[in-house]
Write a protein that holds these residues in place. Structure first.
Motif, PDB file in Angstrom:
ATOM      1  N   LYS A 108       0.835  -1.210   0.000  1.00 35.93           N
ATOM      2  CA  LYS A 108       0.000   0.000   0.000  1.00 35.93           C
ATOM      3  C   LYS A 108       0.859   1.244   0.000  1.00 35.93           C
ATOM      4  O   LYS A 108       1.958   1.250   0.527  1.00 35.93           O
ATOM      5  CB  LYS A 108      -0.861  -0.004   1.256  1.00 35.93           C
ATOM      6  CG  LYS A 108      -1.810  -1.166   1.327  1.00 35.93           C
ATOM      7  CD  LYS A 108      -3.114  -0.663   1.808  1.00 35.93           C
ATOM      8  CE  LYS A 108      -4.260  -1.354   1.127  1.00 35.93           C
ATOM      9  NZ  LYS A 108      -5.502  -0.697   1.308  1.00 35.93           N
ATOM     10  N   LYS A 109       0.278   2.302  -0.545  1.00 34.54           N
ATOM     11  CA  LYS A 109       0.997   3.563  -0.521  1.00 34.54           C
ATOM     12  C   LYS A 109       1.100   4.087   0.903  1.00 34.54           C
ATOM     13  O   LYS A 109       2.050   4.736   1.278  1.00 34.54           O
ATOM     14  CB  LYS A 109       0.286   4.574  -1.408  1.00 34.54           C
ATOM     15  CG  LYS A 109       0.736   4.462  -2.853  1.00 34.54           C
ATOM     16  CD  LYS A 109       0.243   5.655  -3.650  1.00 34.54           C
ATOM     17  CE  LYS A 109      -0.479   5.170  -4.887  1.00 34.54           C
ATOM     18  NZ  LYS A 109      -1.802   5.695  -5.067  1.00 34.54           N
ATOM     19  N   LYS A 110       0.052   3.805   1.658  1.00 37.72           N
ATOM     20  CA  LYS A 110       0.067   4.233   3.054  1.00 37.72           C
ATOM     21  C   LYS A 110       0.114   2.993   3.926  1.00 37.72           C
ATOM     22  O   LYS A 110      -0.364   1.942   3.534  1.00 37.72           O
ATOM     23  CB  LYS A 110      -1.221   4.994   3.374  1.00 37.72           C
ATOM     24  CG  LYS A 110      -1.484   6.132   2.442  1.00 37.72           C
ATOM     25  CD  LYS A 110      -1.211   7.451   3.135  1.00 37.72           C
ATOM     26  CE  LYS A 110      -1.227   8.587   2.154  1.00 37.72           C
ATOM     27  NZ  LYS A 110      -2.574   9.031   1.834  1.00 37.72           N
ATOM     28  N   GLU A 146       8.046  -1.089  -4.490  1.00 31.69           N
ATOM     29  CA  GLU A 146       8.337   0.176  -5.149  1.00 31.69           C
ATOM     30  C   GLU A 146       8.520   1.241  -4.086  1.00 31.69           C
ATOM     31  O   GLU A 146       7.944   1.154  -3.009  1.00 31.69           O
ATOM     32  CB  GLU A 146       7.194   0.535  -6.090  1.00 31.69           C
ATOM     33  CG  GLU A 146       7.234  -0.342  -7.322  1.00 31.69           C
ATOM     34  CD  GLU A 146       6.222   0.105  -8.362  1.00 31.69           C
ATOM     35  OE1 GLU A 146       5.718   1.237  -8.250  1.00 31.69           O
ATOM     36  OE2 GLU A 146       5.963  -0.692  -9.262  1.00 31.69           O
ATOM     37  N   ALA A 183       6.478   2.102  -0.701  1.00 31.90           N
ATOM     38  CA  ALA A 183       5.280   1.289  -0.468  1.00 31.90           C
ATOM     39  C   ALA A 183       5.399   0.512   0.839  1.00 31.90           C
ATOM     40  O   ALA A 183       6.497   0.156   1.265  1.00 31.90           O
ATOM     41  CB  ALA A 183       5.061   0.341  -1.628  1.00 31.90           C
ATOM     42  N   THR A 197      -1.408   3.619 -12.960  1.00 31.73           N
ATOM     43  CA  THR A 197      -1.456   3.171 -11.589  1.00 31.73           C
ATOM     44  C   THR A 197      -2.285   1.916 -11.575  1.00 31.73           C
ATOM     45  O   THR A 197      -3.211   1.791 -12.339  1.00 31.73           O
ATOM     46  CB  THR A 197      -2.144   4.215 -10.700  1.00 31.73           C
ATOM     47  OG1 THR A 197      -3.087   4.889 -11.521  1.00 31.73           O
ATOM     48  CG2 THR A 197      -1.168   5.183 -10.117  1.00 31.73           C
ATOM     49  N   GLN A 254      -7.953   5.997  -2.476  1.00 31.07           N
ATOM     50  CA  GLN A 254      -7.057   7.048  -2.011  1.00 31.07           C
ATOM     51  C   GLN A 254      -7.757   7.893  -0.933  1.00 31.07           C
ATOM     52  O   GLN A 254      -7.186   8.206   0.096  1.00 31.07           O
ATOM     53  CB  GLN A 254      -6.672   7.938  -3.199  1.00 31.07           C
ATOM     54  CG  GLN A 254      -5.757   9.087  -2.845  1.00 31.07           C
ATOM     55  CD  GLN A 254      -4.355   8.596  -2.524  1.00 31.07           C
ATOM     56  OE1 GLN A 254      -3.728   7.919  -3.316  1.00 31.07           O
ATOM     57  NE2 GLN A 254      -3.866   8.923  -1.337  1.00 31.07           N
ATOM     58  N   ASP A 271      -7.890   6.042   2.334  1.00 25.59           N
ATOM     59  CA  ASP A 271      -6.569   6.083   2.954  1.00 25.59           C
ATOM     60  C   ASP A 271      -6.335   7.439   3.605  1.00 25.59           C
ATOM     61  O   ASP A 271      -5.839   7.538   4.718  1.00 25.59           O
ATOM     62  CB  ASP A 271      -5.475   5.864   1.904  1.00 25.59           C
ATOM     63  CG  ASP A 271      -5.234   4.390   1.650  1.00 25.59           C
ATOM     64  OD1 ASP A 271      -5.801   3.575   2.392  1.00 25.59           O
ATOM     65  OD2 ASP A 271      -4.490   4.067   0.716  1.00 25.59           O
ATOM     66  N   SER A 320      -5.000  12.520  -6.422  1.00 24.02           N
ATOM     67  CA  SER A 320      -5.200  11.390  -7.324  1.00 24.02           C
ATOM     68  C   SER A 320      -5.190  11.830  -8.778  1.00 24.02           C
ATOM     69  O   SER A 320      -4.746  11.104  -9.645  1.00 24.02           O
ATOM     70  CB  SER A 320      -6.533  10.700  -7.068  1.00 24.02           C
ATOM     71  OG  SER A 320      -6.711  10.408  -5.733  1.00 24.02           O
TER      72      SER A 320
END
Ligand code: ADP
Ligand code: MG
Length: 616
Positions: A244-246, A277, A280, A380, A538, A541, A565
């Motif tokens: 996850k990005k967060k 990545e 992440a 994405t 997004q 999150d 986004s």
């Protein structure tokens, strides 16, 4: 001088203790559910009203209490779980301090009903702010039900301090998930304002995780199993491509208790080395068993940190174990079979009989920053942005009569338009604006030059546009021809539901909510159908992350989240027109100098400053 020290009356002492134990509704939820687990419950129901501010009720089928114990349970330092200090080193219960019920009863209206299996009748006790209001004999089911109403009714400052229902619900769901994940062998139910949010049936660990986070989770999990002398590790990590990005789904349990440990987190992240990545965060659900005497058990009820004796060894074992499992499970990307077919709009209408090739027109007033159709985002989660859907949908409202005609146009018109937008772009544009490294725009102004960060600038433009749409104008919404069904975890659905009206103000239209999915019938005109999932994920999150912030406004979070986004990214080529539009739009913003997240959007260099460079 006379003596001045006196013992505090119990109810005052309890209120003070409550300040530590009960910070918000979620703390009550945690304490009551843990008591139910300690009582050997096989099924636990949590009922909430208004994010727990009005009602928190926990019903269990555990061993119940005798009438005397029921009364005693509300006394401070009253516990059945330890008898002497030695017991502290061999704890197998969640509680042992005996202060939760006393604290809760000091600051709320509490109603207890309890019955032991062997008894014919049970006990009902009502307490308001430590005062026993009544005690009666009642007929009730085996087990215990504790209803906590009007939390902080006698401490207005604390009550006012509570956050929005969305945030308090989020905290509760966090606690609920933590205990539910730690005890897959217990059935858990959660109802909020009479809606069922969770029904987690007794099952195994994998099924419990999937039931808690949505069916999509199943394919993501890689099992972890390791047994050594000092630690046993079980559980799952999510494959790196689902990182996850967060931070979000990261759970450590030590001897069945949820804990946070940045040290152990580091070990896990380290095991993903080279697989993630940049930036992440991997998801994981790891259950560690260690001998109770090798950890500091005397954890404060509200704290989740823990001290281990063999920290370094645990780190090494954890890292090696996760690394090994990731390797073994050959974590190649999997195809997303769960993809919802309704997301794939049928474009293939070009072969339809009677379709004539429409003339290609280029709209000179076309503003790419209003419609999102002109630039490709670096893709994405593998889905590229659908160019066509949006345009016909935004036309749809104006031209409902001939929507079929619009449909047949899609394949022919759009790709050409798109090509034109990309191919007319010349690297050596001689206009007033230049794009540098697909990242900055350089434009000459009267006093010198201005250097603009294209992505941050666009965030600002979109942010103000959204805020205005949401708060000032009537939200402009586009109806989808085919409502889109999107699945989320039930807690995410609960959160979307709680901000439904805000989302509607932003232009979303909802058809139907189920426990794990939502049907979206309309979206803001500024976004495209293929972006819906991304944008909502997004947003969720961001809202989760925004939780501790007092100045919380959904609109603002929403606008920020959407802006982030949707803004063009670094690495996107912009043609002349797009560059100009961005520059113009930026400088017609109310606050052009900073991005919604406070970063500078541009820098001017005056002629004097430039001259100075060459006059040294
Ligand atoms: P602790 O859990 O630290 O012992 P609490 O104040 O939470 O302290 O609870 C006090 C006592 O009340 C417990 O030790 C237990 O004996 C009893 N008790 C509380 N909740 C329950 C329940 N749901 N079922 C049975 N007994 C309970
Ligand atoms: Mg307790």
């Amino acid at each position: 001088m006379s003596d001045i020290i006196q013992l505090l009356p119990d109810h005052v002492a309890n209120q003070i203790a409550a300040g530590e134990v009960v910070q918000r509704p979620a703390s009550v939820v945690k304490e009551l559910i843990e008591n139910a687990i300690d009582a050997g419950a096989t099924s636990i129901t949590l009922l909430l009203k208004d994010a727990g501010k009005t009602l928190i009720q926990v019903i269990d089928d555990g061993k119940g209490m005798s009438p005397t114990d029921a009364r005693l349970s509300f006394e401070r330092h009253a516990t059945s779980k330890i008898k002497d200090a030695q017991d502290l080193f061999n704890l197998n219960t969640k509680g042992f301090r005996g202060e939760a019920l006393a604290s809760i009863a000091a600051i709320a209206h509490v109603e207890l009903k309890t019955k032991q299996e062997e008894d014919e009748l049970g006990t009902q006790i009502k307490i308001e702010g430590s005062e026993i209001v009544s005690q009666e004999v009642v007929s009730t089911a085996k087990g215990t039900s504790i209803a906590v109403k009007n939390l902080f009714f006698n401490i207005p400052a604390r009550r006012n301090f509570l956050k929005s229902d969305t945030i308090e619900t989020r905290h509760i769901i966090d606690e609920f998930q933590r205990v539910a994940l730690a005890h897959p062998n217990i059935t858990f139910l959660l109802h909020h304002n009479n809606n069922e949010v969770y029904h987690l049936k007794k099952s195994n660990l994998r099924k419990r995780i999937v039931a808690s986070f949505g069916t999509k989770m199943n394919e993501k999990l890689v099992p972890i199993n390791e047994q050594t002398d000092i630690i046993t590790v079980n559980g799952f990590v999510a494959k790196p491509e689902f990182a996850k990005k967060k931070r979000g789904e990261q759970f450590f349990f030590v001897n069945n208790r949820f804990i946070k440990s940045s040290y152990l987190n580091h070990a896990v992240v380290n095991a993903f080395e080279g697989l993630l990545e940049g930036g992440a965060h991997p998801s994981y659900f790891l259950y560690l068993e260690v001998p109770p005497n090798t950890i500091d058990i005397n954890i404060h009820p509200t704290k989740t940190e823990i001290k281990f004796d063999n920290e370094k060894a645990l780190y090494a074992i954890l890292r090696a174990t996760v690394k090994h499992s990731l390797g073994q499970y050959n974590v190649a990307p999997v195809l997303d079979f769960d993809r919802d077919a309704t997301l794939d709009t049928p474009y293939d209408y070009s072969k339809k009989s009677g379709s004539s090739i429409p003339p290609i027109t280029v709209d000179p007033t076309f503003n790419p920053f209003k419609t999102e159709t002109s630039y490709k985002e670096p893709s994405t989660n593998g889905s590229s942005i659908s160019v066509s859907t949006h345009s016909y949908q935004s036309n749809f409202k104006k031209d409902t009569g001939s929507w079929e005609a619009l449909y047949t146009n899609i394949d022919t018109v759009e790709p050409i338009q798109q090509e034109q937008l990309f191919e007319t772009q010349q690297e050596t544009e001689t206009g007033k604006t230049f794009q540098i490294q697909k990242k900055y725009l350089l434009s000459s102004i009267k006093s010198g030059v201005v250097l603009i960060h294209q992505s941050l600038a666009h965030q600002r433009v979109l942010y103000e546009e959204f805020l205005e749409n949401i708060t000032v104008k009537e939200a402009s919404s586009q109806q989808l021809l085919f409502p889109v069904n999107i699945s989320f975890s039930s807690s995410d659905i609960e959160m979307i539901y709680s901000i439904k009206s805000d989302l509607e103000s932003a232009g979303f239209m909802f058809d139907e909510f189920t426990k794990e999915s939502v049907v979206i019938a309309g979206i803001p005109t500024s976004i495209t159908e293929s972006q819906i999932t991304l944008i909502l994920e997004q947003l969720l999150d961001d809202i989760k992350l925004e939780v501790p912030d007092t100045s919380f406004s959904h609109f603002d979070v929403m606008a920020k989240s959407f802006a982030k986004s949707l803004a063009i990214k670094t690495g996107t080529s912009l043609n002349m027109k797009e560059q100009e539009n961005l520059v113009n739009n930026l400088f017609s913003c109310k606050e052009p100098t900073i991005s919604p997240f406070g970063k500078p959007t541009f820098k001017t260099l005056s002629l004097n400053e430039i001259d100075a460079v060459f006059n040294k």
